[in-house]
Motif scaffolding. Structure first.
Motif, mmCIF file in Angstrom:
data_model
loop_
_atom_site.group_PDB
_atom_site.id
_atom_site.type_symbol
_atom_site.label_atom_id
_atom_site.label_comp_id
_atom_site.label_asym_id
_atom_site.label_seq_id
_atom_site.Cartn_x
_atom_site.Cartn_y
_atom_site.Cartn_z
ATOM 1 N N LYS A 6 0.981 -1.118 0.026
ATOM 2 C CA LYS A 6 0.058 -0.005 -0.173
ATOM 3 C C LYS A 6 0.936 1.140 0.146
ATOM 4 O O LYS A 6 2.184 1.329 0.665
ATOM 5 N N GLN B 168 2.410 4.555 1.085
ATOM 6 C CA GLN B 168 2.859 5.097 2.601
ATOM 7 C C GLN B 168 3.361 6.491 2.133
ATOM 8 O O GLN B 168 4.309 6.656 1.793
ATOM 9 N N ASN C 54 5.368 9.840 2.536
ATOM 10 C CA ASN C 54 6.311 10.237 3.448
ATOM 11 C C ASN C 54 6.543 11.733 3.051
ATOM 12 O O ASN C 54 6.084 12.208 2.106
#
Length: 96
Positions: free
Chosen positions: A59, A61, A63
């Motif tokens: 999935k 993510q 940042n």
């Protein structure tokens, strides 16, 4: 660099097919490569190759770096779309 190549599947297939191919050629008068290709098409190699790794689904993510890239991209698109005289006219661009 040659040590990093994954040659094990190729070597395994060759070790399996070479005796069969030599026996096939010795048994009959094989003078055409199409006969050999037909033999290889009918030969099964089930169980010789290693099982591939399962596909991993990851999935997204978020940042700080991807967020910065996405923000910069969106503001760039907004800027270019709202130019009164367009900076880049896509109808006049020719690649080749």
């Amino acid at each position: 660099w040659a040590e990093g190549l994954a040659l094990q599947p190729c070597l395994r297939i060759m070790q399996h097919l070479l005796p069969q191919l030599e026996q096939f050629c010795a048994a009959g008068n094989v003078n055409d490569e199409n006969i050999v290709v037909d033999f290889l098409k009918t030969t099964t190699m089930v169980g010789l190759l290693p099982v591939p790794h399962p596909i991993l689904i990851r999935k997204y993510q978020q940042n700080e770096f991807t967020s910065l890239w996405f923000t910069t991209y969106i503001w760039g698109v907004i800027y270019l779309r709202n130019q009164a005289p367009a900076c880049f006219d896509a109808s006049h661009i020719r690649l080749f």
